[in-house]
Design an enzyme around this catalytic site. Structure first.
Site, PDB file in Angstrom:
ATOM      1  N   HIS A 126      38.552  44.670  65.542  1.00 37.15           N
ATOM      2  CA  HIS A 126      39.658  45.239  66.420  1.00 37.15           C
ATOM      3  C   HIS A 126      40.316  44.493  66.568  1.00 37.15           C
ATOM      4  O   HIS A 126      41.382  45.360  66.659  1.00 37.15           O
ATOM      5  CB  HIS A 126      38.221  45.436  67.432  1.00 37.15           C
ATOM      6  CG  HIS A 126      36.957  45.999  67.672  1.00 37.15           C
ATOM      7  ND1 HIS A 126      37.748  47.152  67.607  1.00 37.15           N
ATOM      8  CD2 HIS A 126      35.672  46.230  67.597  1.00 37.15           C
ATOM      9  CE1 HIS A 126      36.409  48.079  67.640  1.00 37.15           C
ATOM     10  NE2 HIS A 126      35.592  47.264  67.740  1.00 37.15           N
ATOM     11  N   GLU A 132      30.631  41.403  77.262  1.00 39.20           N
ATOM     12  CA  GLU A 132      30.514  42.655  77.118  1.00 39.20           C
ATOM     13  C   GLU A 132      28.959  42.883  75.856  1.00 39.20           C
ATOM     14  O   GLU A 132      28.154  43.849  75.880  1.00 39.20           O
ATOM     15  CB  GLU A 132      31.683  43.364  75.794  1.00 39.20           C
ATOM     16  CG  GLU A 132      31.902  45.084  75.382  1.00 39.20           C
ATOM     17  CD  GLU A 132      33.143  45.096  74.767  1.00 39.20           C
ATOM     18  OE1 GLU A 132      33.315  46.662  74.705  1.00 39.20           O
ATOM     19  OE2 GLU A 132      34.015  43.932  74.538  1.00 39.20           O
ATOM     20  N   HIS A 133      29.322  43.003  74.658  1.00 36.27           N
ATOM     21  CA  HIS A 133      28.001  42.957  73.795  1.00 36.27           C
ATOM     22  C   HIS A 133      27.103  41.457  73.756  1.00 36.27           C
ATOM     23  O   HIS A 133      28.098  40.088  73.239  1.00 36.27           O
ATOM     24  CB  HIS A 133      28.320  43.360  72.795  1.00 36.27           C
ATOM     25  CG  HIS A 133      29.092  44.212  72.598  1.00 36.27           C
ATOM     26  ND1 HIS A 133      30.780  44.430  71.675  1.00 36.27           N
ATOM     27  CD2 HIS A 133      29.108  46.009  72.444  1.00 36.27           C
ATOM     28  CE1 HIS A 133      31.532  45.091  72.439  1.00 36.27           C
ATOM     29  NE2 HIS A 133      30.398  46.091  72.550  1.00 36.27           N
ATOM     30  N   GLN A 163      33.578  42.093  65.712  1.00 38.63           N
ATOM     31  CA  GLN A 163      34.589  42.555  66.963  1.00 38.63           C
ATOM     32  C   GLN A 163      36.047  41.457  66.009  1.00 38.63           C
ATOM     33  O   GLN A 163      37.480  42.313  66.707  1.00 38.63           O
ATOM     34  CB  GLN A 163      33.697  41.526  67.730  1.00 38.63           C
ATOM     35  CG  GLN A 163      32.710  42.323  68.722  1.00 38.63           C
ATOM     36  CD  GLN A 163      32.527  43.388  68.676  1.00 38.63           C
ATOM     37  OE1 GLN A 163      33.335  43.582  69.851  1.00 38.63           O
ATOM     38  NE2 GLN A 163      32.331  44.063  68.679  1.00 38.63           N
ATOM     39  N   ASP A 201      28.015  50.632  68.446  1.00 39.65           N
ATOM     40  CA  ASP A 201      28.612  51.157  68.731  1.00 39.65           C
ATOM     41  C   ASP A 201      28.439  52.609  67.996  1.00 39.65           C
ATOM     42  O   ASP A 201      29.885  53.131  68.747  1.00 39.65           O
ATOM     43  CB  ASP A 201      29.928  50.319  67.462  1.00 39.65           C
ATOM     44  CG  ASP A 201      30.163  49.062  68.488  1.00 39.65           C
ATOM     45  OD1 ASP A 201      30.529  49.356  69.321  1.00 39.65           O
ATOM     46  OD2 ASP A 201      31.572  48.436  67.810  1.00 39.65           O
ATOM     47  N   HIS A 248      32.215  61.396 121.077  1.00 38.58           N
ATOM     48  CA  HIS A 248      30.951  61.001 120.066  1.00 38.58           C
ATOM     49  C   HIS A 248      29.668  60.792 120.041  1.00 38.58           C
ATOM     50  O   HIS A 248      29.401  61.904 120.357  1.00 38.58           O
ATOM     51  CB  HIS A 248      31.360  59.261 119.592  1.00 38.58           C
ATOM     52  CG  HIS A 248      31.949  60.014 117.966  1.00 38.58           C
ATOM     53  ND1 HIS A 248      33.424  59.561 118.155  1.00 38.58           N
ATOM     54  CD2 HIS A 248      31.850  59.993 116.970  1.00 38.58           C
ATOM     55  CE1 HIS A 248      34.007  59.229 116.990  1.00 38.58           C
ATOM     56  NE2 HIS A 248      32.783  59.066 115.975  1.00 38.58           N
TER      57      HIS A 248
END
Length: 435
Positions: free
Chosen positions: A267, A332-333, A264, A366, A425
Site C-alpha cells: 500500500h 487495523e487488521h 499491506q 478489503d 428549572h
C-alpha cells in the site's frame, strides 16, 4: 545485519517494549506548512464559494473549467461507465456490492420505546443523516472498493443525498470508480478533490450543498482539511497507514503468510506488517519466503521499504502472549492464522477487523467479504470501530409524560434543580405537580 529485510524481535528481550514502541511510532498526518496551505484554501472556499473551488481545481488538477457544472458527472455518464469496464469487472463490483449491502443491513438500528405503569413513554428515535459527502482518491489511485465501502452503508442507513467528490487530474478518471458509484447508488458525482473539495462539502457553495458528514480517505491535504472542518461537520476518522498483524501457530504455509504481510506493505512505504509466532524456525521460513517472493511484486520498491522500516517478525512465548501483544498494538487488521481461532477470539480486545483461520486472508475483507474495510488505524481500535450504517444514523431521545408521571418526576426534578440553584428549572417542573 546490513542485509536485514525485516526487523526480528523477541518478546522475551528486556528492551522489547521499547523496541516495539519505536516500531509502532508514526508521525502525525500534518505539518505546519501543509496546515497553512489548507487553512488558506478553506478560507477561500468559505468566502468565495464556487469561484475558489474552480480556481484551485484548475490549478492543482490541470483542468480548464469555467464553472462547477463542468466538473459534474451526469447520471448518463455514470451509467455509461458500466459499459466501459469488462463484464468480469462489472460482475465483481456487483457481487461485492451485494455482499457489502447484505452485511450492513444487519447493522440497521431501529427506533424503540416503552411505556411505564403511569403512562409515561420513553424511547429513542433513529433517523438518517440528510446529506453525506464521500471523498474518493483519484489520479493514479483507483479505489472502486472504497466507493462501495463508504457509499453502501450510507444508502442502507437511508441518507437522502450522497455526494461523491473525486479528483480527475488532466480530466482523467477511472471508469471503475464511476461504475462503482453507479452500482452503489451515489446521487451526485463531482470531479474535484483536495482541500477545496473538503471545504466545499463542509461549508457549502452556490452549487454544492453543505453536508452533515464527510467520509473517505485522501492524501495529507485532505486529511488535514478533514481535521480542520471537524465540528463544522462530522468526519469518519483521520486514518493512518494500513496495518496487518498476523498471529500464527507455525502451521500455515509460510508463503501464504509472507503474501498476507505483503498485502499491506504494498500500500505505502509507511504501512505496517507484523507477524507473531512462538516458533522461531517458522519465523525463519517466513523470512525466507519474504526474500524469495518480494522480487515478484509489481510494487516491490514500496513493499520492501515498508517491511524494512516498519515490519517485524516477532517471537512470542505462546499464543497467550501473542494475544497480549496484539491487544497492545490494537491493529487495523488481525489475522488469527491458527488451528482454532475461536479459542483465541474471546481474548481479543482491540482490533479493527478479525480474520479467522488460515483460509481468510485480509485481502478478502478489503474487497468482497462484506464487512467494511474502513477501519481504525494507529492503535485507535482501542476506542474506535469500523465504518458502518451506525455512522450515518442519529439517535434522538423520546420523552412523553402522562399527567401522573409528570407529577411524580417533577418532585424529584424540583429537589435536584434547587440543589443546583436553578430556580426556573425547579418552578417549571413544579407547575406540573398535582397536589
Amino acid at each position: 545485519m546490513s542485509d536485514s529485510i525485516i526487523t526480528r524481535l523477541d518478546a522475551s528481550q528486556s528492551d522489547f517494549n521499547q523496541r516495539l514502541d519505536q516500531l509502532l511510532a508514526w508521525e502525525s498526518v500534518s505539518d505546519t506548512r501543509v496546515a497553512s496551505v489548507v487553512d488558506d484554501i478553506l478560507h477561500q472556499v468559505k468566502t468565495r464559494g464556487d469561484a475558489a473551488v474552480v480556481e484551485f481545481t484548475n490549478k492543482f488538477d490541470r483542468r480548464t473549467a469555467q464553472s462547477i457544472s463542468d466538473f459534474v458527472v451526469t447520471p448518463a455518464q455514470l451509467q455509461h461507465a458500466l459499459t466501459q469496464i469488462s463484464a468480469e469487472q462489472r460482475a465483481a463490483l456487483e457481487v461485492a456490492a451485494e455482499r457489502i449491502r447484505n452485511y450492513h443491513q444487519h447493522q440497521l438500528q431501529r427506533s424503540w420505546r416503552y411505556t411505564e405503569a403511569d403512562g409515561t413513554v420513553l424511547g429513542q428515535q433513529i433517523s438518517a443523516m440528510e446529506r453525506v459527502g464521500l471523498y474518493v482518491p483519484g489520479g493514479k489511485a483507483s479505489y472502486p472498493s472504497s466507493v462501495l465501502m463508504n457509499a453502501i452503508p450510507a444508502k442502507v442507513a437511508g441518507v437522502d443525498e450522497l455526494t461523491m467528490v473525486v479528483p480527475a487530474p488532466d480530466g482523467e478518471i477511472s471508469p471503475m470508480v464511476l461504475a462503482a458509484a453507479a452500482i452503489a447508488g451515489v446521487d451526485r458525482v463531482i470531479t474535484i478533490g483536495g482541500a477545496q473539495a473538503v471545504a466545499a462539502l463542509a461549508y457549502g457553495t452556490e452549487t454544492i450543498a453543505k453536508v452533515d458528514k464527510i467520509v473517505g480517505p485522501g492524501n495529507i491535504y485532505v486529511a488535514t482539511a478533514k481535521r480542520a472542518v471537524f465540528g463544522q461537520v462530522a468526519i469518519d476518522m483521520i486514518a493512518g497507514p494500513s496495518e496487518i498483524l498476523v498471529v500464527c501457530d507455525g502451521l500455515t504455509d509460510p508463503d501464504w503468510i509472507a503474501m498476507d504481510l505483503f498485502s499491506q506493505a504494498e500500500h505505502d512505504e509507511q504501512a505496517q506488517s507484523i507477524l507473531l509466532c512462538p516458533d522461531a524456525d517458522y519465523l525463519d521460513k517466513v523470512e525466507e519466503s519474504i526474500r524469495r517472493l518480494l522480487p515478484s511484486l509489481a510494487r516491490e520498491s514500496i513493499a520492501s521499504v515498508s517491511l524494512k522500516n516498519r515490519g517485524a517478525l516477532i517471537k512470542v512465548a505462546d499464543m497467550e502472549q501473542a494475544i497480549v501483544v496484539s491487544n497492545r498494538i490494537a491493529p487495523e487488521h488481525l489475522e488469527l492464522s491458527v488451528a482454532d481461532p475461536e479459542a483465541l477470539l474471546p481474548k481479543v480486545r482491540h482490533a479493527g477487523a478479525i480474520f479467522m483461520g488460515r483460509f481468510t486472508p485480509e485481502a478478502l475483507g478489503d474487497y468482497c467479504a462484506g464487512p467494511n474495510h474502513v477501519l481504525p488505524t494507529s492503535g485507535t481500535a482501542r476506542f474506535s470501530s469500523p465504518l458502518g450504517v451506525y455512522d450515518f444514523q442519529k439517535r434522538s431521545s423520546i420523552i412523553m409524560c402522562s399527567a401522573a408521571g409528570a407529577s411524580v418526576l417533577s418532585k424529584t426534578a424540583s429537589v435536584l434543580a434547587r440543589s443546583e440553584y436553578l430556580e426556573a428549572h425547579a418552578r417549571s417542573a413544579e407547575y406540573r405537580i398535582i397536589d
